[in-house]
Enzyme design. Structure first.
Site, PDB file in Angstrom:
ATOM      1  N   ALA A 108       0.738  -1.323  -0.051  1.00 25.31           N
ATOM      2  CA  ALA A 108      -0.131  -0.014   0.069  1.00 25.31           C
ATOM      3  C   ALA A 108       0.959   1.105   0.093  1.00 25.31           C
ATOM      4  CB  ALA A 108      -0.935  -0.020   1.172  1.00 25.31           C
ATOM      5  N   GLU A 127       9.740   3.722   6.472  1.00 27.10           N
ATOM      6  CA  GLU A 127       9.573   2.408   6.743  1.00 27.10           C
ATOM      7  C   GLU A 127      10.494   1.922   8.161  1.00 27.10           C
ATOM      8  OE1 GLU A 127       7.905  -0.705   6.202  1.00 27.10           O
ATOM      9  OE2 GLU A 127       8.933  -1.206   7.751  1.00 27.10           O
ATOM     10  N   ASN A 135       3.933  -7.398   4.048  1.00 26.39           N
ATOM     11  CA  ASN A 135       3.345  -8.748   3.838  1.00 26.39           C
ATOM     12  C   ASN A 135       3.259  -8.972   2.445  1.00 26.39           C
ATOM     13  OD1 ASN A 135       3.035  -9.369   6.510  1.00 26.39           O
ATOM     14  ND2 ASN A 135       1.220  -8.362   6.919  1.00 26.39           N
ATOM     15  N   GLY A 140       2.346 -14.681  -2.013  1.00 25.95           N
ATOM     16  CA  GLY A 140       2.355 -15.272  -3.201  1.00 25.95           C
ATOM     17  C   GLY A 140       1.921 -13.923  -4.463  1.00 25.95           C
ATOM     18  N   ARG A 416     -11.849 -18.658   3.767  1.00 23.41           N
ATOM     19  CA  ARG A 416     -10.879 -19.007   4.738  1.00 23.41           C
ATOM     20  C   ARG A 416     -11.221 -19.144   6.107  1.00 23.41           C
ATOM     21  NH1 ARG A 416      -6.005 -14.971   2.777  1.00 23.41           N
ATOM     22  NH2 ARG A 416      -5.379 -16.441   0.728  1.00 23.41           N
ATOM     23  N   HIS A 523      -4.648 -12.091   8.981  1.00 20.67           N
ATOM     24  CA  HIS A 523      -4.897 -10.892   8.239  1.00 20.67           C
ATOM     25  C   HIS A 523      -6.015 -10.283   9.496  1.00 20.67           C
ATOM     26  CE1 HIS A 523      -5.649  -7.974   4.689  1.00 20.67           C
ATOM     27  NE2 HIS A 523      -7.034  -7.663   5.606  1.00 20.67           N
ATOM     28  N   GLU A 552      -3.896  -2.719   4.622  1.00 20.58           N
ATOM     29  CA  GLU A 552      -4.345  -3.530   5.979  1.00 20.58           C
ATOM     30  C   GLU A 552      -4.853  -2.616   7.127  1.00 20.58           C
ATOM     31  OE1 GLU A 552      -2.495  -7.117   6.460  1.00 20.58           O
ATOM     32  OE2 GLU A 552      -3.708  -7.778   8.381  1.00 20.58           O
TER      33      GLU A 552
END
Ligand code: ADP
Length: 585
Positions: A108, A127, A135, A140, A416, A523, A552
């Site tokens: 993001a 950062e 993440n 993937g 999930r 998450h 997130e």
């Protein structure tokens, strides 16, 4: 990790890292900086690189071993003081004025920084760890979007049609939902009337399916803003050097054949392209720089206080806006326990597969600045968290999940939360994903990688199902029966006894493989409330001027359960939107 050290009479002169099982990308910073610091300081008291702690420690341990082998005194080297100040001048953040400040360097944040810069703003990104990526880097890179080109050869099946009908049959829960449903109904009727036999998909269907999968707790307008921007964002990423394979699939919990992936199934490649282009575009990136607090003047967010890489507090003033992109709080056990409303136990008994940076900082800073928090109690467990150490297929299409008894226990194409709850109910909370050679090859795994995983015990394997069962320690007759029944269902293509609707290939081409898994915290669905412009809202629904958020750290999109493959596009879409809007201020 294999590592060799060259010594002179009285010094370590060179460290070479050989074969290792560290995750590419995550360990890069450690590989680069730790050996250099050891040699420079002739010391083993070098600090681990945050974000790559295990890799750092592995290098230090291996060097200590080499020192001992060479007849040296590793303990004495651990007591040698390390000089600070390795950073070059321009990587240490000082007080600054800029148009846009981005906090957090995951998907993001990098997307926001690139987008703001491309829209003409001067940008600083901070950062807190020593490496970018968060993440997105570890995952993937699955990116859900409808995509007429890449989806054109995927057949529509009876089972998939029944999934559409089921979601359309849900009662109206709000005006916005009713409107969205009516639009999808119209598209679906049109599709059926057209005689098209290929996969049905639209941004509205993606939105409706995501709302349904989140138990109608997601914000419909926000979800629409998301799914109507995914294809544009995918194309923007392609223009900025991110590659995608032509094949789309259904990653775990994705519910539909619309997951795109980079060629090596590596989110790290997305980050690498974003970083390269962000730097090229003029974004100033500062690592080891942690945002502590937002600065507010007359109700507007005007900057933040940052602890820089030398441990000093500095102030960055951002004239056009601050974009919060610090991710979720999966790695913060205290916050997990505080907010959890979904699971019996979300504390230390569960691991997380997140970056250690996912400690909820942006949620705490945002709340202190008056932001409203939404959906904080909903925390996603990733069912497919590796126990044996290897992974072959994260795809639903052609693999089955079985428990220690060798039996299936769930529809593998389920949400999930359903998959995680079902897995937690199995013996030892453990399950195996069984797949065959054909599936492994289809997913781009080379024979060398497969052999490496088998030889190192990262996956179980066998030339026949019975041999596989023996290596897994599950009853062979049960597993044989399970695989036979699964293959029958693939051929039938109809919902089975568990309600599975996604069928692609049978499991019959040996050798067979089965890594083992157990759920982990993955998450956090809740966070700062935003609108479709990525502007942060207060408790009265008003925009907090100068304050944007993406990824997130935000809440409101995924409801109770995030659809697999929706996180990366969420972060990247809203990052792009936040960057563009902040720059236009
Ligand atoms: P997203 O997917 O939303 O981009 P990630 O978890 O991938 O979220 O990335 C968030 C990034 O923000 C991580 O790299 C994390 O280390 C970083 N971060 C978290 N808190 C801070 C902070 N206080 N200051 C700077 N960076 C932070």
């Amino acid at each position: 990790m294999e590592l060799s050290v060259t010594f002179s009479e009285d010094a370590l002169t060179e460290i070479t890292i050989g074969k290792h099982g560290e995750t590419a990308g995550i360990s890069d910073a450690a590989f680069e900086k730790i050996p250099e610091a050891i040699i420079k300081n002739q010391s083993l008291a070098v600090d681990a690189i945050s974000g790559a702690t295990y890799s750092s420690q592995a290098i230090l341990d291996a060097v200590a071993d080499c020192v001992a082998q060479a007849g040296g005194d590793a303990e004495a080297l651990c007591a040698v003081a390390v000089e600070g100040g390795e950073e070059t001048e321009n990587t240490v953040l000082a007080d600054a004025d800029v148009d846009v400040l981005v906090i957090g360097g995951g998907g993001a944040g990098l997307s926001a920084a690139l987008s703001a810069s491309q829209n003409g703003a001067s940008v600083i990104l901070v950062e807190k760890l020593s490496a970018l990526g968060g993440n997105t880097f570890r995952c993937g890179g699955a990116f859900n979007t409808y995509d007429p080109d890449r989806q054109k050869d995927i057949p529509m099946t009876e089972a998939l049609s029944s999934a559409v009908e089921k979601v359309l049959a849900h009662e109206d829960v709000s005006e916005e939902h009713a409107k969205l449903k009516a639009e999808v109904q119209e598209q679906w009727d049109e599709y059926k009337a057209s005689g098209n036999t290929m996969l049905f998909d639209t941004p509205e269907w993606h939105a409706l399916q995501s709302i349904d999968a989140g138990d109608y707790e997601g914000n419909v307008e926000l979800v629409r803003a998301f799914t109507s921007n995914t294809l544009d964002t995918l194309n923007w990423l392609s223009d900025n050097g991110v590659e995608w394979t032509d094949q789309v699939s259904t990653v775990v919990g994705a519910l539909w054949n619309r997951s795109h992936q980079p060629p090596n199934n590596s989110g790290a490649d997305i980050i690498a392209a974003l970083e390269k282009n962000a730097r090229k575009s003029g974004v100033d990136i500062y690592l080891d720089s942690k945002a502590e607090e937002l600065l507010m003047e007359d109700g507007r967010i005007v900057g933040a206080v940052i602890t820089n890489s030398e441990g000093n507090e500095v102030t960055v003033k951002a004239a056009k806006g601050v974009i919060m992109a610090t991710g979720g709080f999966s790695a913060n056990v205290e916050m997990r326990v505080k907010y959890n409303e979904q699971w019996e136990d979300i504390g230390d008994s569960l691991k997380t597969n997140n970056s250690p940076g996912a400690t909820g900082d942006g949620i705490v800073m945002g709340e202190a600045a008056g932001a409203n928090l939404v959906g904080m109690g909903w925390i996603q467990l990733m069912p497919l968290n590796s126990v044996s150490g290897g992974g072959i297929s994260g795809y639903v299409n052609s693999s089955l999940y079985c428990n220690k008894e060798g039996k299936r226990y769930v529809a593998e194409d389920e949400r999930r939360d359903v998959l995680a709850a079902a897995a937690l109910a199995q013996t030892d909370k453990l399950f195996y994903v069984v797949c065959d050679q054909k599936e492994a090859e289809l997913r781009g795994l080379t024979q060398e990688t497969l052999d490496y995983m088998v030889e190192n015990g990262l996956v179980y394997s066998g030339d026949t199902i019975a041999e596989l069962a023996e290596s897994m320690g599950v009853p062979a007759d049960a597993l044989e029966q399970t695989v036979n029944e699964f293959n029958e269902s693939v051929k039938a293509g109809k919902p089975d006894e568990f309600g599975r609707t996604t069928w692609e290939n049978t499991i019959e081409t040996g050798p067979f493989y089965a890594p083992s898994f157990s759920p982990a915290v993955h998450h956090t669905m809740g966070g700062l409330e935003i609108n479709g412009n990525a502007e942060v809202l207060d408790a009265d629904g008003n925009v907090i001027p100068g304050f944007y958020a993406a990824g997130e750290v935000t809440g409101g999109i995924h409801g109770t359960n995030r659809v697999g493959g929706n996180a990366v596009p969420d972060a990247l879409c809203f990052g792009k939107i936040a960057g563009a809007n902040a720059a236009k201020n």
